[in-house]
Design a protein around this motif. Structure first.
Motif, PDB file in Angstrom:
ATOM      1  N   LEU A  60      -1.629 -22.162  47.187  1.00 33.07           N
ATOM      2  CA  LEU A  60      -2.628 -21.428  46.414  1.00 33.07           C
ATOM      3  C   LEU A  60      -3.490 -20.577  47.339  1.00 33.07           C
ATOM      4  N   GLY A  61      -3.862 -21.125  48.485  1.00 29.88           N
ATOM      5  CA  GLY A  61      -4.662 -20.388  49.457  1.00 29.88           C
ATOM      6  C   GLY A  61      -3.959 -19.151  49.977  1.00 29.88           C
ATOM      7  N   LYS A  62      -2.644 -19.247  50.185  1.00 34.23           N
ATOM      8  CA  LYS A  62      -1.890 -18.088  50.650  1.00 34.23           C
ATOM      9  C   LYS A  62      -1.894 -16.968  49.608  1.00 34.23           C
ATOM     10  N   ARG A  63      -1.898 -17.356  48.336  1.00 32.91           N
ATOM     11  CA  ARG A  63      -1.807 -16.370  47.266  1.00 32.91           C
ATOM     12  C   ARG A  63      -3.153 -15.729  46.922  1.00 32.91           C
ATOM     13  N   VAL A  64      -4.257 -16.474  47.011  1.00 28.37           N
ATOM     14  CA  VAL A  64      -5.552 -15.962  46.549  1.00 28.37           C
ATOM     15  C   VAL A  64      -6.539 -15.752  47.697  1.00 28.37           C
ATOM     16  N   ARG A  65      -6.050 -15.670  48.909  1.00 31.24           N
ATOM     17  CA  ARG A  65      -6.956 -15.570  50.055  1.00 31.24           C
ATOM     18  C   ARG A  65      -7.801 -14.305  50.041  1.00 31.24           C
ATOM     19  N   HIS A  66      -7.343 -13.269  49.364  1.00 31.13           N
ATOM     20  CA  HIS A  66      -8.118 -12.029  49.316  1.00 31.13           C
ATOM     21  C   HIS A  66      -9.100 -12.007  48.143  1.00 31.13           C
ATOM     22  N   GLN A  67      -8.904 -12.905  47.164  1.00 26.96           N
ATOM     23  CA  GLN A  67      -9.803 -12.934  46.010  1.00 26.96           C
ATOM     24  C   GLN A  67     -10.900 -13.990  46.148  1.00 26.96           C
ATOM     25  N   LEU A  68     -10.598 -15.116  46.794  1.00 28.11           N
ATOM     26  CA  LEU A  68     -11.552 -16.217  46.916  1.00 28.11           C
ATOM     27  C   LEU A  68     -11.856 -16.495  48.373  1.00 28.11           C
ATOM     28  N   ARG A  69     -13.110 -16.757  48.662  1.00 29.73           N
ATOM     29  CA  ARG A  69     -13.513 -17.078  50.022  1.00 29.73           C
ATOM     30  C   ARG A  69     -13.140 -18.516  50.367  1.00 29.73           C
ATOM     31  N   VAL A  70     -13.418 -19.440  49.442  1.00 27.14           N
ATOM     32  CA  VAL A  70     -13.117 -20.854  49.647  1.00 27.14           C
ATOM     33  C   VAL A  70     -12.153 -21.301  48.556  1.00 27.14           C
ATOM     34  N   ILE A  71     -11.082 -21.968  48.971  1.00 31.29           N
ATOM     35  CA  ILE A  71     -10.111 -22.482  48.009  1.00 31.29           C
ATOM     36  C   ILE A  71     -10.602 -23.858  47.550  1.00 31.29           C
ATOM     37  N   PRO A  72     -10.777 -24.053  46.242  1.00 37.94           N
ATOM     38  CA  PRO A  72     -11.330 -25.327  45.775  1.00 37.94           C
ATOM     39  C   PRO A  72     -10.360 -26.496  45.957  1.00 37.94           C
ATOM     40  N   GLU A  73     -10.936 -27.698  46.066  1.00 36.97           N
ATOM     41  CA  GLU A  73     -10.127 -28.911  46.061  1.00 36.97           C
ATOM     42  C   GLU A  73      -9.513 -29.048  44.677  1.00 36.97           C
ATOM     43  N   LEU A  74      -8.254 -29.451  44.615  1.00 37.74           N
ATOM     44  CA  LEU A  74      -7.564 -29.565  43.340  1.00 37.74           C
ATOM     45  C   LEU A  74      -7.493 -31.030  42.923  1.00 37.74           C
ATOM     46  N   THR A  75      -7.961 -31.313  41.718  1.00 39.35           N
ATOM     47  CA  THR A  75      -7.796 -32.641  41.138  1.00 39.35           C
ATOM     48  C   THR A  75      -6.968 -32.465  39.873  1.00 39.35           C
ATOM     49  N   PHE A  76      -5.931 -33.279  39.732  1.00 44.41           N
ATOM     50  CA  PHE A  76      -4.977 -33.108  38.643  1.00 44.41           C
ATOM     51  C   PHE A  76      -5.163 -34.187  37.594  1.00 44.41           C
ATOM     52  N   PHE A  77      -5.038 -33.757  36.329  1.00 43.00           N
ATOM     53  CA  PHE A  77      -5.140 -34.651  35.184  1.00 43.00           C
ATOM     54  C   PHE A  77      -4.019 -34.313  34.208  1.00 43.00           C
ATOM     55  N   ARG A 123     -17.703 -15.704  35.583  1.00 36.39           N
ATOM     56  CA  ARG A 123     -17.068 -15.812  36.899  1.00 36.39           C
ATOM     57  C   ARG A 123     -16.230 -17.076  37.004  1.00 36.39           C
ATOM     58  N   LEU A 124     -16.758 -18.197  36.509  1.00 36.83           N
ATOM     59  CA  LEU A 124     -16.006 -19.454  36.558  1.00 36.83           C
ATOM     60  C   LEU A 124     -14.742 -19.369  35.717  1.00 36.83           C
ATOM     61  N   GLN A 125     -14.821 -18.700  34.593  1.00 32.59           N
ATOM     62  CA  GLN A 125     -13.640 -18.530  33.752  1.00 32.59           C
ATOM     63  C   GLN A 125     -12.579 -17.673  34.440  1.00 32.59           C
ATOM     64  N   LYS A 126     -13.023 -16.609  35.090  1.00 35.18           N
ATOM     65  CA  LYS A 126     -12.081 -15.736  35.792  1.00 35.18           C
ATOM     66  C   LYS A 126     -11.396 -16.461  36.943  1.00 35.18           C
ATOM     67  N   VAL A 127     -12.172 -17.236  37.699  1.00 32.32           N
ATOM     68  CA  VAL A 127     -11.592 -17.995  38.810  1.00 32.32           C
ATOM     69  C   VAL A 127     -10.632 -19.050  38.271  1.00 32.32           C
ATOM     70  N   GLY A 128     -11.003 -19.697  37.177  1.00 33.01           N
ATOM     71  CA  GLY A 128     -10.136 -20.695  36.560  1.00 33.01           C
ATOM     72  C   GLY A 128      -8.821 -20.105  36.091  1.00 33.01           C
ATOM     73  N   ARG A 129      -8.883 -18.929  35.470  1.00 37.40           N
ATOM     74  CA  ARG A 129      -7.662 -18.265  35.010  1.00 37.40           C
ATOM     75  C   ARG A 129      -6.795 -17.826  36.190  1.00 37.40           C
ATOM     76  N   LEU A 130      -7.422 -17.358  37.260  1.00 30.22           N
ATOM     77  CA  LEU A 130      -6.670 -16.961  38.452  1.00 30.22           C
ATOM     78  C   LEU A 130      -5.935 -18.160  39.041  1.00 30.22           C
ATOM     79  N   ILE A 131      -6.628 -19.286  39.177  1.00 30.83           N
ATOM     80  CA  ILE A 131      -6.011 -20.493  39.727  1.00 30.83           C
ATOM     81  C   ILE A 131      -4.900 -20.980  38.803  1.00 30.83           C
ATOM     82  N   GLN A 132      -5.124 -20.936  37.491  1.00 37.42           N
ATOM     83  CA  GLN A 132      -4.116 -21.366  36.529  1.00 37.42           C
ATOM     84  C   GLN A 132      -2.850 -20.518  36.653  1.00 37.42           C
TER      85      GLN A 132
END
Length: 112
Positions: free
Chosen positions: A78-95, A5-14
């Motif tokens: 990101l929230g506008k795009r994935v609002r139907h797939q994710l309940r909570v949009i994660p905080e984004l930290t960039f590296f 599940r974490l991998q799928k969410v990560g790929r979706l966000i990516q």
């Protein structure tokens, strides 16, 4: 170890962040090409670590700071795009993902 599940969410966000950078990148980050190389999501889905490759690799710290300043805008898009797939949009930290620079450096050393 990351679960499926974490991998799928990560790929979706990516995927979605890549499209946002592609669409908005020229206006917000002139002269830079940004690539989202990897996204790691925390087990509770509250934080996403986004690794970004920046080309050309001059002034990467300044560009990363500019990305971090725009993180609220990016999270909103990101929230506008994935609002139907994710309940909570994660905080984004960039590296910065400097693996391409590292590979290039190793390649130059091997050529010598």
């Amino acid at each position: 170890m990351e679960g499926t599940r974490l991998q799928k969410v990560g790929r979706l966000i990516q995927k979605e962040l890549s499209e946002i950078f592609q669409r908005e990148g020229a206006a917000r980050f002139p002269g830079k090409m940004l690539t989202v190389t990897q996204v790691r999501v925390s087990p509770d889905l509250s934080v996403a670590k986004v690794y970004v490759s920046i080309f050309p690799s001059t002034d990467t710290d300044k560009t990363l700071e500019h990305i971090r300043d725009n993180s609220k805008f990016l999270r909103g898009e990101l929230g506008k795009r994935v609002r139907h797939q994710l309940r909570v949009i994660p905080e984004l930290t960039f590296f910065i993902d400097d693996s391409l620079d590292y590979i290039e450096k190793i390649d130059q050393l091997l050529k010598e």
